[in-house]
Design a protein around this motif. Sequence first.
Motif, PDB file in Angstrom:
ATOM      1  N   PRO A  42       0.824  -1.216   0.000  1.00  0.00           N
ATOM      2  CA  PRO A  42       0.000   0.000   0.000  1.00  0.00           C
ATOM      3  C   PRO A  42       0.858   1.266   0.000  1.00  0.00           C
ATOM      4  CG  PRO A  42      -0.913  -1.585   1.530  1.00  0.00           C
ATOM      5  CD  PRO A  42       0.395  -2.152   1.064  1.00  0.00           C
ATOM      6  N   ASN A  43       0.469   2.218  -0.857  1.00  0.00           N
ATOM      7  CA  ASN A  43       1.126   3.522  -0.999  1.00  0.00           C
ATOM      8  C   ASN A  43       2.528   3.432  -1.625  1.00  0.00           C
ATOM      9  OD1 ASN A  43      -1.054   5.017   0.192  1.00  0.00           O
ATOM     10  ND2 ASN A  43      -0.365   4.266   2.197  1.00  0.00           N
ATOM     11  N   GLN A  44       2.886   2.267  -2.124  1.00  0.00           N
ATOM     12  CA  GLN A  44       4.137   2.131  -2.869  1.00  0.00           C
ATOM     13  C   GLN A  44       3.861   2.498  -4.319  1.00  0.00           C
ATOM     14  OE1 GLN A  44       5.927  -1.763  -2.647  1.00  0.00           O
ATOM     15  NE2 GLN A  44       7.610  -1.238  -4.023  1.00  0.00           N
ATOM     16  N   LEU A  45       4.470   3.565  -4.779  1.00  0.00           N
ATOM     17  CA  LEU A  45       4.203   4.063  -6.123  1.00  0.00           C
ATOM     18  C   LEU A  45       4.779   3.122  -7.175  1.00  0.00           C
ATOM     19  CD1 LEU A  45       2.725   6.618  -7.086  1.00  0.00           C
ATOM     20  CD2 LEU A  45       4.966   7.676  -7.442  1.00  0.00           C
ATOM     21  N   PHE A  46       3.929   2.779  -8.150  1.00  0.00           N
ATOM     22  CA  PHE A  46       4.358   1.922  -9.272  1.00  0.00           C
ATOM     23  C   PHE A  46       4.448   2.820 -10.499  1.00  0.00           C
ATOM     24  CE2 PHE A  46       3.761  -1.403 -12.541  1.00  0.00           C
ATOM     25  CZ  PHE A  46       4.716  -2.307 -12.094  1.00  0.00           C
ATOM     26  N   ILE A  47       5.623   2.910 -11.110  1.00  0.00           N
ATOM     27  CA  ILE A  47       5.847   3.881 -12.174  1.00  0.00           C
ATOM     28  C   ILE A  47       6.473   3.227 -13.399  1.00  0.00           C
ATOM     29  CG2 ILE A  47       6.043   5.837 -10.592  1.00  0.00           C
ATOM     30  CD1 ILE A  47       9.068   5.581 -10.747  1.00  0.00           C
ATOM     31  N   LYS A  48       6.852   4.063 -14.352  1.00  0.00           N
ATOM     32  CA  LYS A  48       7.356   3.616 -15.653  1.00  0.00           C
ATOM     33  C   LYS A  48       8.536   2.663 -15.533  1.00  0.00           C
ATOM     34  CE  LYS A  48       9.652   5.511 -19.753  1.00  0.00           C
ATOM     35  NZ  LYS A  48      10.041   6.746 -20.457  1.00  0.00           N
ATOM     36  N   ARG A  49       9.461   2.946 -14.667  1.00  0.00           N
ATOM     37  CA  ARG A  49      10.697   2.163 -14.622  1.00  0.00           C
ATOM     38  C   ARG A  49      10.647   1.001 -13.631  1.00  0.00           C
ATOM     39  NH1 ARG A  49      13.586   3.811 -10.113  1.00  0.00           N
ATOM     40  NH2 ARG A  49      12.999   5.831  -9.223  1.00  0.00           N
ATOM     41  N   THR A  50       9.506   0.787 -12.967  1.00  0.00           N
ATOM     42  CA  THR A  50       9.391  -0.344 -12.049  1.00  0.00           C
ATOM     43  C   THR A  50       8.619  -1.484 -12.702  1.00  0.00           C
ATOM     44  OG1 THR A  50       7.472   0.742 -11.032  1.00  0.00           O
ATOM     45  CG2 THR A  50       9.587   0.992  -9.930  1.00  0.00           C
ATOM     46  N   LYS A  51       8.821  -2.661 -12.194  1.00  0.00           N
ATOM     47  CA  LYS A  51       8.204  -3.859 -12.759  1.00  0.00           C
ATOM     48  C   LYS A  51       8.100  -4.919 -11.664  1.00  0.00           C
ATOM     49  CE  LYS A  51       9.537  -5.305 -16.858  1.00  0.00           C
ATOM     50  NZ  LYS A  51      10.313  -5.937 -17.964  1.00  0.00           N
ATOM     51  N   LEU A  52       6.986  -5.650 -11.648  1.00  0.00           N
ATOM     52  CA  LEU A  52       6.851  -6.802 -10.757  1.00  0.00           C
ATOM     53  C   LEU A  52       7.134  -8.053 -11.573  1.00  0.00           C
ATOM     54  CD1 LEU A  52       3.597  -6.059  -8.686  1.00  0.00           C
ATOM     55  CD2 LEU A  52       5.948  -5.369  -8.217  1.00  0.00           C
ATOM     56  N   ILE A  53       8.045  -8.895 -11.091  1.00  0.00           N
ATOM     57  CA  ILE A  53       8.417 -10.125 -11.788  1.00  0.00           C
ATOM     58  C   ILE A  53       8.126 -11.303 -10.872  1.00  0.00           C
ATOM     59  CG2 ILE A  53      10.288 -11.412 -12.888  1.00  0.00           C
ATOM     60  CD1 ILE A  53      11.663  -8.764 -13.456  1.00  0.00           C
ATOM     61  N   ALA A  54       7.363 -12.253 -11.375  1.00  0.00           N
ATOM     62  CA  ALA A  54       6.936 -13.402 -10.574  1.00  0.00           C
ATOM     63  C   ALA A  54       8.107 -14.320 -10.255  1.00  0.00           C
ATOM     64  CB  ALA A  54       5.850 -14.179 -11.316  1.00  0.00           C
ATOM     65  N   ARG A  55       7.925 -15.142  -9.223  1.00  0.00           N
ATOM     66  CA  ARG A  55       8.885 -16.201  -8.925  1.00  0.00           C
ATOM     67  C   ARG A  55       8.831 -17.257 -10.017  1.00  0.00           C
ATOM     68  NH1 ARG A  55       7.007 -17.742  -2.913  1.00  0.00           N
ATOM     69  NH2 ARG A  55       8.355 -19.527  -3.335  1.00  0.00           N
ATOM     70  N   LEU A  56       9.936 -17.984 -10.187  1.00  0.00           N
ATOM     71  CA  LEU A  56      10.018 -18.996 -11.233  1.00  0.00           C
ATOM     72  C   LEU A  56       9.018 -20.121 -10.991  1.00  0.00           C
ATOM     73  CD1 LEU A  56      11.463 -19.837 -13.812  1.00  0.00           C
ATOM     74  CD2 LEU A  56      13.173 -21.010 -12.396  1.00  0.00           C
ATOM     75  N   HIS A  57       8.925 -20.596  -9.765  1.00  0.00           N
ATOM     76  CA  HIS A  57       7.909 -21.565  -9.376  1.00  0.00           C
ATOM     77  C   HIS A  57       7.774 -21.520  -7.863  1.00  0.00           C
ATOM     78  CE1 HIS A  57      11.235 -24.273  -8.263  1.00  0.00           C
ATOM     79  NE2 HIS A  57      11.748 -24.047  -9.483  1.00  0.00           N
ATOM     80  N   SER A  58       6.872 -22.327  -7.317  1.00  0.00           N
ATOM     81  CA  SER A  58       6.548 -22.219  -5.893  1.00  0.00           C
ATOM     82  C   SER A  58       7.727 -22.523  -4.976  1.00  0.00           C
ATOM     83  CB  SER A  58       5.381 -23.156  -5.550  1.00  0.00           C
ATOM     84  OG  SER A  58       5.718 -24.496  -5.851  1.00  0.00           O
ATOM     85  N   GLY A  59       8.693 -23.292  -5.443  1.00  0.00           N
ATOM     86  CA  GLY A  59       9.830 -23.640  -4.598  1.00  0.00           C
ATOM     87  C   GLY A  59      11.068 -22.818  -4.869  1.00  0.00           C
ATOM     88  N   SER A  60      10.914 -21.687  -5.562  1.00  0.00           N
ATOM     89  CA  SER A  60      12.083 -20.880  -5.922  1.00  0.00           C
ATOM     90  C   SER A  60      11.728 -19.403  -5.855  1.00  0.00           C
ATOM     91  CB  SER A  60      12.544 -21.230  -7.344  1.00  0.00           C
ATOM     92  OG  SER A  60      13.510 -20.319  -7.808  1.00  0.00           O
ATOM     93  N   TYR A  61      12.690 -18.599  -5.404  1.00  0.00           N
ATOM     94  CA  TYR A  61      12.516 -17.147  -5.408  1.00  0.00           C
ATOM     95  C   TYR A  61      13.143 -16.493  -6.626  1.00  0.00           C
ATOM     96  CZ  TYR A  61      10.704 -17.245  -0.648  1.00  0.00           C
ATOM     97  OH  TYR A  61       9.918 -17.473   0.456  1.00  0.00           O
ATOM     98  N   ALA A  62      13.764 -17.267  -7.500  1.00  0.00           N
ATOM     99  CA  ALA A  62      14.414 -16.717  -8.683  1.00  0.00           C
ATOM    100  C   ALA A  62      13.383 -16.058  -9.601  1.00  0.00           C
ATOM    101  CB  ALA A  62      15.152 -17.824  -9.432  1.00  0.00           C
ATOM    102  N   SER A  63      13.841 -15.115 -10.411  1.00  0.00           N
ATOM    103  CA  SER A  63      12.959 -14.399 -11.324  1.00  0.00           C
ATOM    104  C   SER A  63      12.360 -15.357 -12.344  1.00  0.00           C
ATOM    105  CB  SER A  63      13.740 -13.297 -12.049  1.00  0.00           C
ATOM    106  OG  SER A  63      14.274 -12.370 -11.125  1.00  0.00           O
TER     107      SER A  63
END
Length: 802
Positions: free
Chosen positions: A159-180
């Motif tokens: 909440p209140n975290q600004l999402f802008i042009k140069r930001t991006k959300l990238i999902a985890r590779l799978h449920s057992g990994s935190y890799a992009s």
Amino acid sequence: MGSSQTSIPPKTISFFTVLFLFLSTSSAQNVLLRGSYLSVEDDSDILTSPEKTFSCGFYGMGQNAYWFSIWFTNSKDRTVVWMANRDRPANGRGSRVSLRRGGAMVLTDVDGSIIWETNTTSTDVERAELLDTGNLVLIGPGSKILWQSFDFPTDTLLPNQLFIKRTKLIARLHSGSYASGYFSFFFDNDNVLRLIYDGPDISSIYWPSPDFDVFGNGRTNYNSSRTAVYDEMGHFISSDQLQFSASDTGLLRIERRLTIDHDGNLRLYSLKNDTGLWVISWQALSQLCNVHGICGINSICAYTPDPECSCPPGYEITEPGNWNKGCKPMFNQTLSQSQQVKFVQLPHVDYWGFDLNFSASTTLDSCMELCLGDYRCKAFSYSLDGGGRCFTKGVLFNGYRSPSFPGNIYLRLPVSFETSQLRILNGTDPICQSSESETTIGSPSMYSINTKRTRWVYFYSFASAIGFIELLFIVSGWWFLFRNRGLPNLMEDGYHAVLSPFRRFTYTELKKATNNFKEELGRGGSGAVYKGILTDERVVAVKRLENMYQGEDVFWAEVSTIGKINHMNLVRMWGFCSEGKHRLLVYEYMEYQSLDKHLFSPTFLQWKDRFKAALGIAKGLAYLHHECLEWVIHCDVKPGNILLDSGFEPKIADFGLAKLSQRGGNSSDFSQIRGTKGYMAPEWATNLPVTAKVDVYSYGVVILEIVKGIPLSNWVIEGREEHESDLARFGRVVKRKIQCGEVSWIEEIVDPRLNGKFSRNQATTIVELGISCVEEDRNKRPTMDAVVQALLECQDVDGRCS
């Protein structure tokens, strides 16, 4: 002043020394001073926000992998919201995060090598601080923020975290990994927020729907500021006019997060303080098979009822257990024109996009020749929807199977590939079951004979496509010019009544639309329905709910989800009203009213309309059970809840509301309000958990009544010693007739008013399906998906069943 000195008592010196040491350590506080560090080997070396909502430190998973992270302190699984080194974990020994005197925060591995560091080099940095917002900041003089984790999100927005042009959300590779992983949420170059699958070989945007343009999806690309944010109440707003709210909006002190999950769906979560578990309060896609790349290349996504991946005939999974890599062919995929090929039909399967050619109003044979004439073609899609639509496919990606899809995929395989080798993985079944599903193209010489014909097919297809595109431009331009003269005012509000029809109405609006609830269309257990006319001149049916005790936030969660459901065999909900004690639902108006008024009256339905009703109801329920949110179960399927449009196409009304009104309640409460006697499954009486099989039972009763032409849902037959229902007696008699091999049993059962004018094969199929649907043991009842498949096989004009 310079020479005088004030002596400090020893006890005071000791106090300040202890205080300094306390402030210097990172344990149980939210500040890390310059020159200090956090060690991976000390579990107490963490920063905690002032209200203890967030924690920051080393987060471990597996045997020896650690990430410098921020997580929710009170969530049961310590849900991570940010990582500094998601693609390069640190060692469990000797790693540390230091706030160096040069002004940078640095993560070093056991050998001293730098894994990650901030881009700050100012010696003005005084401290690192974890705020109550979940933001890790580097602070300089005057509390100036010199760096913050909010500028570098991973897969989560707070909440209140600004999402802008140069930001991006990238999902985890799978449920057992935190890799992009391969799924991303970002602002595209046209200023629109999108979800994309960006894999090693293919990129494909899948949300908002690629089948519509920007305005067709209720967005705008005119605002280039590219900013988005949501507040503590769960209200999200973006510069492209994407707006949504959490289903529990209005409730105070709820922790929320917006996360792109490893399955490619964007979801807003709310934390339940009593359990520490997350619940979904909004999601971008209700049908996961619409996520491109969820099953990888060549594979097919299907609902069983949960989404599952499978390989088509002739293909096998590339890496067992990892659907990201999809399926690989079990043959040489480069099919030369001198090689014999065959086509294997996959019913109700399509692969979205990657079309080599498109042709409208064409035949199956012409479509097949288009594919044959192009060495790149791996399959073609053919649908009678729109009079024969043909798409040849150069890449098999985004595959899905749906009973509601009116076409098929025809896979191109070498003749030498034995039918016995064709197999499907993971339990789904779009598989070639007989030789009728295969088309073999003859000898090599046949290709040279058909070369000229193929060229003409290309020519006519190309000309048709150009003409079609030109016509689209003309029609679109006319529509935009004349239809949208009032668009600017609507755009200022961020909504368009036509593009996004579902909305909240005021009680005053609906009272005026119905002329003070004057014309009653009908009345049921949950309330009365009234005819109304909205200000935009749409004729609607307004249902006034009674005995609805849940709060406004729960009611909003239910109807907003149902409002997004759209299928040709479901009555469309246009909106709702929730003011004080008033709970009203606004539906599209169906002038031909309900099925029972045509089925059980002197103006009875002809056979073709009865079969259309049986198939349409099955398609609508299959959509709810297999392609929609898992808890959308109708619970009151009956002829009175099946409405007919002007073409006698059935539409299911009141779907989901009975169950949704008690969602989360005790199961013992369900039987008090659910269903209609005679259509209710036996498990209601035994208080078993509710499953989609209760709808299957009710559907079985309905289709048996469609064949018989009289109600079979009477509770008991009067005057009998043994209380036996009409339905039970009917089923017992039919089973005995079938077992005894009586030839004319179906003629004795079908409504005599039809005077024998019906398809014997279709009627037999419906009765057999109906009997299986009303089995007392719900595990013996078929799924609605299987019912649709059986009826579709008898859909041709003369009712022959394959």
